[in-house]
Design a protein around this motif. Structure first.
Motif, PDB file in Angstrom:
ATOM      1  N   UNK A  57      31.694 -10.979   4.035  1.00 27.34           N
ATOM      2  CA  UNK A  57      31.120 -10.286   2.889  1.00 27.34           C
ATOM      3  C   UNK A  57      32.001  -9.113   2.486  1.00 27.34           C
ATOM      4  N   UNK A  58      31.788  -8.638   1.269  1.00 29.33           N
ATOM      5  CA  UNK A  58      32.603  -7.539   0.739  1.00 29.33           C
ATOM      6  C   UNK A  58      32.073  -6.177   1.155  1.00 29.33           C
ATOM      7  N   UNK A  59      31.087  -6.167   2.035  1.00 29.59           N
ATOM      8  CA  UNK A  59      30.463  -4.913   2.459  1.00 29.59           C
ATOM      9  C   UNK A  59      30.848  -4.603   3.901  1.00 29.59           C
ATOM     10  N   UNK A  60      31.038  -3.330   4.220  1.00 26.51           N
ATOM     11  CA  UNK A  60      31.454  -2.948   5.571  1.00 26.51           C
ATOM     12  C   UNK A  60      30.244  -2.618   6.438  1.00 26.51           C
ATOM     13  N   UNK A  61      30.461  -2.665   7.746  1.00 22.91           N
ATOM     14  CA  UNK A  61      29.416  -2.298   8.701  1.00 22.91           C
ATOM     15  C   UNK A  61      28.995  -0.845   8.481  1.00 22.91           C
ATOM     16  N   UNK A  62      29.962   0.005   8.187  1.00 19.30           N
ATOM     17  CA  UNK A  62      29.670   1.425   7.969  1.00 19.30           C
ATOM     18  C   UNK A  62      28.714   1.612   6.799  1.00 19.30           C
ATOM     19  N   UNK A  63      28.932   0.871   5.731  1.00 21.95           N
ATOM     20  CA  UNK A  63      28.057   0.966   4.559  1.00 21.95           C
ATOM     21  C   UNK A  63      26.638   0.503   4.889  1.00 21.95           C
ATOM     22  N   UNK A  64      26.537  -0.607   5.607  1.00 23.97           N
ATOM     23  CA  UNK A  64      25.218  -1.145   5.963  1.00 23.97           C
ATOM     24  C   UNK A  64      24.489  -0.203   6.921  1.00 23.97           C
ATOM     25  N   UNK A  65      25.209   0.334   7.900  1.00 23.17           N
ATOM     26  CA  UNK A  65      24.590   1.259   8.858  1.00 23.17           C
ATOM     27  C   UNK A  65      24.055   2.508   8.171  1.00 23.17           C
ATOM     28  N   UNK A  66      24.728   2.950   7.112  1.00 26.83           N
ATOM     29  CA  UNK A  66      24.230   4.100   6.349  1.00 26.83           C
ATOM     30  C   UNK A  66      22.904   3.761   5.677  1.00 26.83           C
ATOM     31  N   UNK A  67      22.781   2.539   5.181  1.00 20.35           N
ATOM     32  CA  UNK A  67      21.520   2.102   4.571  1.00 20.35           C
ATOM     33  C   UNK A  67      20.414   1.997   5.626  1.00 20.35           C
ATOM     34  N   UNK A  68      20.770   1.454   6.795  1.00 15.96           N
ATOM     35  CA  UNK A  68      19.794   1.329   7.880  1.00 15.96           C
ATOM     36  C   UNK A  68      19.335   2.703   8.345  1.00 15.96           C
ATOM     37  N   UNK A  69      20.252   3.646   8.414  1.00 22.13           N
ATOM     38  CA  UNK A  69      19.920   5.021   8.807  1.00 22.13           C
ATOM     39  C   UNK A  69      18.833   5.589   7.897  1.00 22.13           C
ATOM     40  N   UNK A  70      18.947   5.321   6.600  1.00 25.85           N
ATOM     41  CA  UNK A  70      17.944   5.806   5.644  1.00 25.85           C
ATOM     42  C   UNK A  70      16.588   5.152   5.879  1.00 25.85           C
ATOM     43  N   UNK A  71      16.587   3.864   6.231  1.00 26.47           N
ATOM     44  CA  UNK A  71      15.321   3.166   6.512  1.00 26.47           C
ATOM     45  C   UNK A  71      14.658   3.745   7.762  1.00 26.47           C
ATOM     46  N   UNK A  72      15.434   3.928   8.828  1.00 26.35           N
ATOM     47  CA  UNK A  72      14.897   4.479  10.072  1.00 26.35           C
ATOM     48  C   UNK A  72      14.330   5.876   9.838  1.00 26.35           C
ATOM     49  N   UNK A  73      15.023   6.672   9.045  1.00 25.27           N
ATOM     50  CA  UNK A  73      14.518   8.016   8.731  1.00 25.27           C
ATOM     51  C   UNK A  73      13.186   7.944   8.007  1.00 25.27           C
ATOM     52  N   UNK A  74      13.028   6.964   7.119  1.00 25.80           N
ATOM     53  CA  UNK A  74      11.758   6.814   6.416  1.00 25.80           C
ATOM     54  C   UNK A  74      10.644   6.388   7.373  1.00 25.80           C
ATOM     55  N   UNK A  75      10.959   5.491   8.307  1.00 26.61           N
ATOM     56  CA  UNK A  75       9.958   5.081   9.295  1.00 26.61           C
ATOM     57  C   UNK A  75       9.479   6.303  10.075  1.00 26.61           C
ATOM     58  N   UNK A  76      10.412   7.159  10.470  1.00 21.48           N
ATOM     59  CA  UNK A  76      10.063   8.372  11.200  1.00 21.48           C
ATOM     60  C   UNK A  76       9.205   9.297  10.350  1.00 21.48           C
ATOM     61  N   UNK A  77       9.509   9.371   9.057  1.00 18.38           N
ATOM     62  CA  UNK A  77       8.801  10.290   8.162  1.00 18.38           C
ATOM     63  C   UNK A  77       7.404   9.810   7.775  1.00 18.38           C
ATOM     64  N   UNK A  78       7.067   8.541   8.058  1.00 14.95           N
ATOM     65  CA  UNK A  78       5.762   8.023   7.648  1.00 14.95           C
ATOM     66  C   UNK A  78       4.601   8.734   8.333  1.00 14.95           C
ATOM     67  N   UNK A  79       4.877   9.427   9.449  1.00 14.19           N
ATOM     68  CA  UNK A  79       3.797  10.144  10.142  1.00 14.19           C
ATOM     69  C   UNK A  79       3.210  11.241   9.247  1.00 14.19           C
ATOM     70  N   UNK A  80       3.931  11.610   8.186  1.00 11.43           N
ATOM     71  CA  UNK A  80       3.438  12.667   7.292  1.00 11.43           C
ATOM     72  C   UNK A  80       2.339  12.169   6.355  1.00 11.43           C
ATOM     73  N   UNK A  81       2.242  10.846   6.153  1.00  5.44           N
ATOM     74  CA  UNK A  81       1.203  10.348   5.246  1.00  5.44           C
ATOM     75  C   UNK A  81       0.305   9.273   5.854  1.00  5.44           C
TER      76      UNK A  81
END
Length: 210
Positions: A125-149
């Motif tokens: 694919x034309x996408x790098x592991x670094x780019x995908x990991x940055x997207x995953x990092x944002x998802x994990x952060x959102x999972x952690x933040x769900x405790x607020x609502x």
């Protein structure tokens, strides 16, 4: 006359095998994060792990580790075969069996980016592991933040893992079949997604409101 050759760094893409590993690893850390954040297991049964530039909590319980490894090992096989549709973490009260939360990871498989139609060999694919990991990092952060609502869970809970696949797929003998375990009177919140260009994963949580 001296000839020179300039070295150029190229962005390393992702193959089907690499994409499978990335998604399975995300499921591992995502499920562990949910179990920790929602208090399904005691805090002391988790240990710290560094991933995606974050400090994450993963289970230190041998039985739970073995269970997750078994399920995700099978999921990896289905990811590689491009036959997984979704993985769902269902949190329910132990006393009443009532479903309180439903974490859904929808998987969209792109066959055209996985293999070459002529040779059948893996494409990159034309996408790098670094780019995908940055997207995953944002998802994990959102999972952690769900405790607020998300509503506070005040009762002892357990969880089930549901895996949806294409039809006519062989399922291990030790696995059972179950319904979708939807929640009546629920609210839904869509979280971020990530995309390797071979597998796209969308995340959503639904929870009981009354």
């Amino acid at each position: 006359m001296a000839a020179t050759k300039t070295s150029q760094r190229t962005k390393q893409g992702i193959t089907l095998k690499g994409s499978t590993e990335i998604v399975a690893e995300f499921f591992h850390y995502g499920i562990n994060s949910i179990l920790y954040q929602r208090g399904i297991y005691p805090e002391e049964s988790f240990k710290q792990s560094q991933k995606y530039g974050l400090t994450l909590l993963v289970t230190d319980d041998d039985k739970l580790t073995a269970f997750l490894n078994e399920v995700l090992g099978q999921v990896k096989m289905w990811l590689s075969a491009m036959t997984v549709q979704k993985l769902v973490v269902v949190i329910k009260a132990i006393d009443t069996n009532e479903v309180l939360e439903r974490w859904q990871f929808d998987v969209e498989c792109n066959d055209s980016n996985a293999t070459s139609p002529k040779s059948g060999s893996e494409k990159v694919s034309a996408k790098s592991v670094k780019e995908v990991n940055a997207e995953i990092k944002a998802v994990i952060r959102q999972i952690t933040a769900t405790v607020t609502f998300l509503p506070l869970i005040e009762t002892a809970c357990d969880f089930d893992l549901l895996v949806y696949t294409d039809k006519d797929i062989d399922v291990p003998d030790t696995w059972g079949e179950t319904g979708p375990q939807f929640i009546a009177n629920s609210e839904e919140v869509k979280l971020r997604s990530f995309n390797t260009l071979i597998h796209k994963v969308d995340t959503m949580v639904s929870y009981k409101t009354s």
